[in-house]
Design an enzyme around this catalytic site. Structure first.
Site, mmCIF file in Angstrom:
data_model
loop_
_atom_site.group_PDB
_atom_site.id
_atom_site.type_symbol
_atom_site.label_atom_id
_atom_site.label_comp_id
_atom_site.label_asym_id
_atom_site.label_seq_id
_atom_site.Cartn_x
_atom_site.Cartn_y
_atom_site.Cartn_z
ATOM 1 N N THR A 1 0.816 -1.217 0.000
ATOM 2 C CA THR A 1 0.000 0.000 0.000
ATOM 3 C C THR A 1 0.852 1.271 0.000
ATOM 4 O O THR A 1 0.510 2.259 -0.620
ATOM 5 C CB THR A 1 -0.895 0.028 1.257
ATOM 6 O OG1 THR A 1 -1.443 -1.261 1.446
ATOM 7 C CG2 THR A 1 -1.994 1.041 1.132
ATOM 8 N N SER B 1 6.151 3.979 8.754
ATOM 9 C CA SER B 1 5.000 4.702 9.276
ATOM 10 C C SER B 1 4.763 4.426 10.759
ATOM 11 O O SER B 1 5.626 4.679 11.586
ATOM 12 C CB SER B 1 3.773 4.371 8.426
ATOM 13 O OG SER B 1 2.704 5.183 8.785
ATOM 14 N N HIS B 2 3.618 3.827 11.072
ATOM 15 C CA HIS B 2 3.206 3.608 12.455
ATOM 16 C C HIS B 2 3.707 2.273 12.999
ATOM 17 O O HIS B 2 3.413 1.941 14.139
ATOM 18 C CB HIS B 2 1.684 3.642 12.498
ATOM 19 C CG HIS B 2 1.089 2.730 11.461
ATOM 20 N ND1 HIS B 2 1.146 3.028 10.114
ATOM 21 C CD2 HIS B 2 0.509 1.527 11.557
ATOM 22 C CE1 HIS B 2 0.609 2.041 9.419
ATOM 23 N NE2 HIS B 2 0.217 1.109 10.269
ATOM 24 N N ASP C 1 1.980 9.973 14.016
ATOM 25 C CA ASP C 1 2.601 8.649 13.991
ATOM 26 C C ASP C 1 4.099 8.717 13.693
ATOM 27 O O ASP C 1 4.687 9.799 13.680
ATOM 28 C CB ASP C 1 1.887 7.756 12.969
ATOM 29 C CG ASP C 1 2.193 8.173 11.538
ATOM 30 O OD1 ASP C 1 2.444 9.372 11.314
ATOM 31 O OD2 ASP C 1 2.192 7.304 10.652
ATOM 32 N N ASP D 1 6.074 8.623 11.123
ATOM 33 C CA ASP D 1 6.623 9.500 10.089
ATOM 34 C C ASP D 1 5.838 10.798 9.920
ATOM 35 O O ASP D 1 6.073 11.546 8.976
ATOM 36 C CB ASP D 1 6.709 8.754 8.753
ATOM 37 C CG ASP D 1 5.344 8.307 8.251
ATOM 38 O OD1 ASP D 1 4.457 8.028 9.087
ATOM 39 O OD2 ASP D 1 5.158 8.222 7.022
ATOM 40 N N ASP E 1 2.607 11.514 9.241
ATOM 41 C CA ASP E 1 1.518 11.776 8.302
ATOM 42 C C ASP E 1 0.132 11.482 8.882
ATOM 43 O O ASP E 1 -0.867 11.961 8.356
ATOM 44 C CB ASP E 1 1.731 11.042 6.961
ATOM 45 C CG ASP E 1 1.889 9.543 7.103
ATOM 46 O OD1 ASP E 1 1.889 9.050 8.252
ATOM 47 O OD2 ASP E 1 2.037 8.865 6.069
ATOM 48 N N ARG E 2 0.068 10.705 9.955
ATOM 49 C CA ARG E 2 -1.244 10.414 10.543
ATOM 50 C C ARG E 2 -1.554 11.365 11.697
ATOM 51 O O ARG E 2 -0.652 11.975 12.265
ATOM 52 C CB ARG E 2 -1.282 8.986 11.085
ATOM 53 C CG ARG E 2 -1.159 7.949 10.017
ATOM 54 C CD ARG E 2 -1.314 6.567 10.603
ATOM 55 N NE ARG E 2 -1.367 5.603 9.510
ATOM 56 C CZ ARG E 2 -1.846 4.378 9.621
ATOM 57 N NH1 ARG E 2 -2.307 3.954 10.778
ATOM 58 N NH2 ARG E 2 -1.864 3.575 8.582
ATOM 59 N N THR F 1 -7.761 2.066 -0.989
ATOM 60 C CA THR F 1 -6.929 2.393 0.167
ATOM 61 C C THR F 1 -5.497 2.716 -0.276
ATOM 62 O O THR F 1 -4.927 2.004 -1.093
ATOM 63 C CB THR F 1 -6.929 1.199 1.131
ATOM 64 O OG1 THR F 1 -8.249 1.047 1.631
ATOM 65 C CG2 THR F 1 -5.970 1.408 2.273
ATOM 66 N N LYS G 1 -0.659 12.524 3.259
ATOM 67 C CA LYS G 1 -1.474 12.950 4.384
ATOM 68 C C LYS G 1 -0.546 13.657 5.366
ATOM 69 O O LYS G 1 0.670 13.497 5.311
ATOM 70 C CB LYS G 1 -2.180 11.761 5.018
ATOM 71 C CG LYS G 1 -1.283 10.641 5.464
ATOM 72 C CD LYS G 1 -2.123 9.398 5.712
ATOM 73 C CE LYS G 1 -1.251 8.213 6.042
ATOM 74 N NZ LYS G 1 -1.586 7.051 5.224
ATOM 75 N N ARG H 1 -8.780 -6.593 7.949
ATOM 76 C CA ARG H 1 -9.485 -5.417 8.453
ATOM 77 C C ARG H 1 -10.965 -5.545 8.092
ATOM 78 O O ARG H 1 -11.299 -5.798 6.930
ATOM 79 C CB ARG H 1 -8.920 -4.141 7.842
ATOM 80 C CG ARG H 1 -7.422 -3.952 8.064
ATOM 81 C CD ARG H 1 -7.044 -2.486 7.881
ATOM 82 N NE ARG H 1 -5.617 -2.292 7.729
ATOM 83 C CZ ARG H 1 -4.719 -2.330 8.713
ATOM 84 N NH1 ARG H 1 -5.101 -2.590 9.951
ATOM 85 N NH2 ARG H 1 -3.443 -2.118 8.469
HETATM 86 C C1 G1P Z 1 -2.876 1.260 6.047
HETATM 87 C C2 G1P Z 1 -4.166 2.048 6.046
HETATM 88 C C3 G1P Z 1 -4.244 2.891 4.797
HETATM 89 C C4 G1P Z 1 -3.007 3.769 4.686
HETATM 90 C C5 G1P Z 1 -1.757 2.917 4.793
HETATM 91 C C6 G1P Z 1 -0.508 3.780 4.864
HETATM 92 O O1 G1P Z 1 -2.856 0.393 4.942
HETATM 93 O O2 G1P Z 1 -5.288 1.221 6.139
HETATM 94 O O3 G1P Z 1 -5.403 3.663 4.850
HETATM 95 O O4 G1P Z 1 -2.987 4.445 3.476
HETATM 96 O O5 G1P Z 1 -1.791 2.131 5.976
HETATM 97 O O6 G1P Z 1 -0.504 4.612 5.984
HETATM 98 P P1 G1P Z 1 -3.273 -1.145 5.047
HETATM 99 O O7 G1P Z 1 -2.390 -1.754 6.122
HETATM 100 O O8 G1P Z 1 -4.705 -1.173 5.464
HETATM 101 O O9 G1P Z 1 -3.036 -1.684 3.670
HETATM 102 ZN ZN ZN Z 2 2.611 7.247 8.672
#
Ligand code: G1P
Ligand code: ZN
Length: 548
Positions: free
Chosen positions: A23, A118-119, A282, A284, A286-287, A349, A381, A501
């Protein structure tokens, strides 16, 4: 450019399995990235997929997690060896994801490489990630990530420069033959962009009025950004910051701003003496998570509220061209768009799907249920942007966060919404569950479900309105006649097993019922999800890992 002049070395290599970007780029355990030539192969595959990069500018930075500094050294040398003319690096290799987007755009760079998972947790046992952003500042479109992946399958060599470590601790420019590496302040350009969007004088007045905020950077990248913006430029007291010191392992935490992982912040915002406003970002940057006193704003509601109040912010006072949300995000913003008479797009997504809509001026705001909100100011974001936006709405409306959201529900109705995550489930079981759901799609319409009837059921596919590219298999949607929805999809960002999810949504027009606890209001849909997908039996899990 003559790479010989830079002593470029050509190192033989061979393809490594499992380098397909998900993603938001390639994410794996850091121990995987630490084994040469894993990172080198992916970086070279990015460069090999880029036409016309010779002599151009590349931006490089990351969220500061464990291995960030070493990865940056590898990438800078490879960028020079591959013919980039100028490499811009955040000091100490730091750039939040939205700041990287801001710098790519502001400096008219060819593109950028962002290092982050990211997170996801960091540290020696944690995760690492890498992605390429194009010259618009946004994540590479699918066409490019597919091309990068194709190169990882046939790679035979990578180019690097024989040079000692580049000093990334001092601002300034160093020449490498005909090319340069410039170490830049990671915060300044981003902070200036924020100042150009919002009424900082109004925000300073709010913070001087006794209004109290708490911002939790979760020991991740936003610490220095929040310090500059909230404390230095807007005058918030220094003790408004929590987790403000970035750490390579995020202090052992999970830098994901949701009520589960930012429980400390939720606690700090509870009770009579609590601050008026709470927020977190988060790994990085962006959240975002937005809280009022004893009140949590869901990301889907946040997007809708920002859209409905955008006229209060200088940058958006002229109106919104349109809005967009990812498919699983609640339909709350659709109602706002309808009231404003502007288009609302539904995308798969992942932030990359907003890029063409933003670039073509068809949307101004966009967001995802996963705590992501943003606008056309960058192509990612943006956590701190959302915080400043919310503070601007609070200042202009002179209302608490809770009052703003409750007013919004009264006006538009409430889209009661929750996401249930089943993390680390067996990959084969998760794939089997999705296959099973797909096989049932055709038979669902007309069936009774959760006190209503199935109106439509499909596997979401998206045709980009700008370039016509088609993305299929983006998640199972089951829409009921009463407007409720159930969505099932597998995460594209996890690094262990699979993450299922399940997204649950019900529209509640009756203000007298807006106070019903979310999970209670959604109970019939939760049961319906189980009966449709057989989650417990297929995954062995009787309850989700994380509920947001
Ligand atoms: C997740 C979030 C999605 C976001 C992505 C990157 O992806 O659901 O909205 O864009 O992280 O931050 P997922 O793990 O669901 O593929
Ligand atoms: Zn992030």
């Amino acid at each position: 450019m003559d790479t010989q002049a830079l002593n470029a070395a050509i190192r033989p290599t061979q393809p490594i399995a499992g380098q397909r970007p998900g993603t938001s780029g390639l994410r794996k355990k850091v121990t995987v990235f630490q084994q040469p030539p894993y990172l080198q192969n992916f970086v070279q595959s990015i460069f090999d997929a880029l036409d016309g990069k010779s002599g151009q500018t590349l931006v490089v930075g990351g969220d500061g997690r464990f291995f960030n500094d070493q990865a940056i050294q590898i990438i800078v040398r490879m960028a020079l060896a591959n013919g980039f003319g100028r490499v811009l690096v955040g000091r100490h290799g730091i750039l939040s994801t939205p700041a990287a987007s801001c710098v790519i755009r502001g400096r008219r760079a060819f593109g950028g490489i962002i290092l982050s998972a990211s997170h996801n947790p960091g540290g020696p046992e944690g995760d690492f990630g890498i992605k390429y952003n194009a010259g618009n500042g946004g994540p590479a479109p699918e066409k490019l990530t597919d091309a990068i992946y194709a190169h990882t399958l046939s790679i035979q060599r990578y180019l690097t420069l024989e040079t000692p470590e580049v000093d990334l601790s001092t601002l300034g420019t160093t020449a490498f033959g005909p090319a340069t590496v410039e170490v830049i302040d990671p915060v300044a350009e981003y902070a200036d962009l924020m100042a150009s969007l919002f009424d900082f004088a109004a925000l300073r007045r709010l913070l001087a009025s006794g209004f109290r905020l708490r911002f939790d950077a979760m020991h991740a990248v936003t610490g220095p950004y929040a310090q500059e913006l909230l404390v230095r430029r807007l005058g918030a007291p220094a003790d408004s910051m929590a987790g403000g010191t970035p750490l390579p392992d995020f202090g052992g935490g999970h830098p994901d701003p949701n009520p589960t992982y930012a429980a400390d912040l939720v606690q700090a915002l509870s009770g009579a003496g609590a601050p008026d406003f709470g927020a977190a970002s988060d790994g990085d940057g962006d959240r975002n998570m937005i809280l009022g006193r004893d009140f949590i704003v869901t990301p889907s509601d946040s997007l809708a509220v920002l859209a409905a109040n955008a006229h209060l912010v200088p940058a958006y006072a002229g109106g919104l061209a349109g809005v967009a949300r990812s498919m699983p995000t609640s339909m709350a913003v659709d109602r706002v768009a309808q009231a404003l008479g502007i288009p609302c797009f539904e995308t798969p997504t992942g932030w990359k799907y907003f890029g063409n809509l933003l670039d073509s001026g068809q949307i101004t705001l966009c967001g995802e249920e996963s705590a992501g909100t943003g606008s056309n100011h960058v192509r990612e974001k943006d956590g701190l942007w959302a915080v400043l936006f919310w503070l601007s709405v609070v200042a202009a409306r002179n209302q608490s966060v809770e009052a703003i959201v409750r007013d919004h529900w009264r006006r538009f109705g409430r889209n009661v919404y929750s996401r249930h995550d089943y993390e680390g489930v067996d990959s084969a079981a998760a794939a089997g569950l999705m296959t099973h759901l797909r096989s049932r799609l055709a038979s669902l319409p007309g069936q009774a479900l959760a006190g209503s009837t199935v109106a439509a059921a499909d596997d979401f596919a998206y045709t980009d309105p700008v370039d016509g590219s088609v993305s299929t298999g983006q998640g199972i949607r089951v829409v009921l006649a009463d407007g409720s929805r159930l969505v099932f999809r597998l995460s594209g960002t996890g690094t262990e097993g699979a993450t299922l999810r399940v997204y649950l949504e019900r529209f509640e027009p009756d203000a007298a019922r807006h106070g019903v606890p979310t999970q209670e209001a959604l109970a019939p849909l939760i049961d319906a999800a189980e009966s449709l997908a057989g989650i417990a039996q297929r995954t062995g899990r009787s309850s989700p890992t994380v509920v947001t």
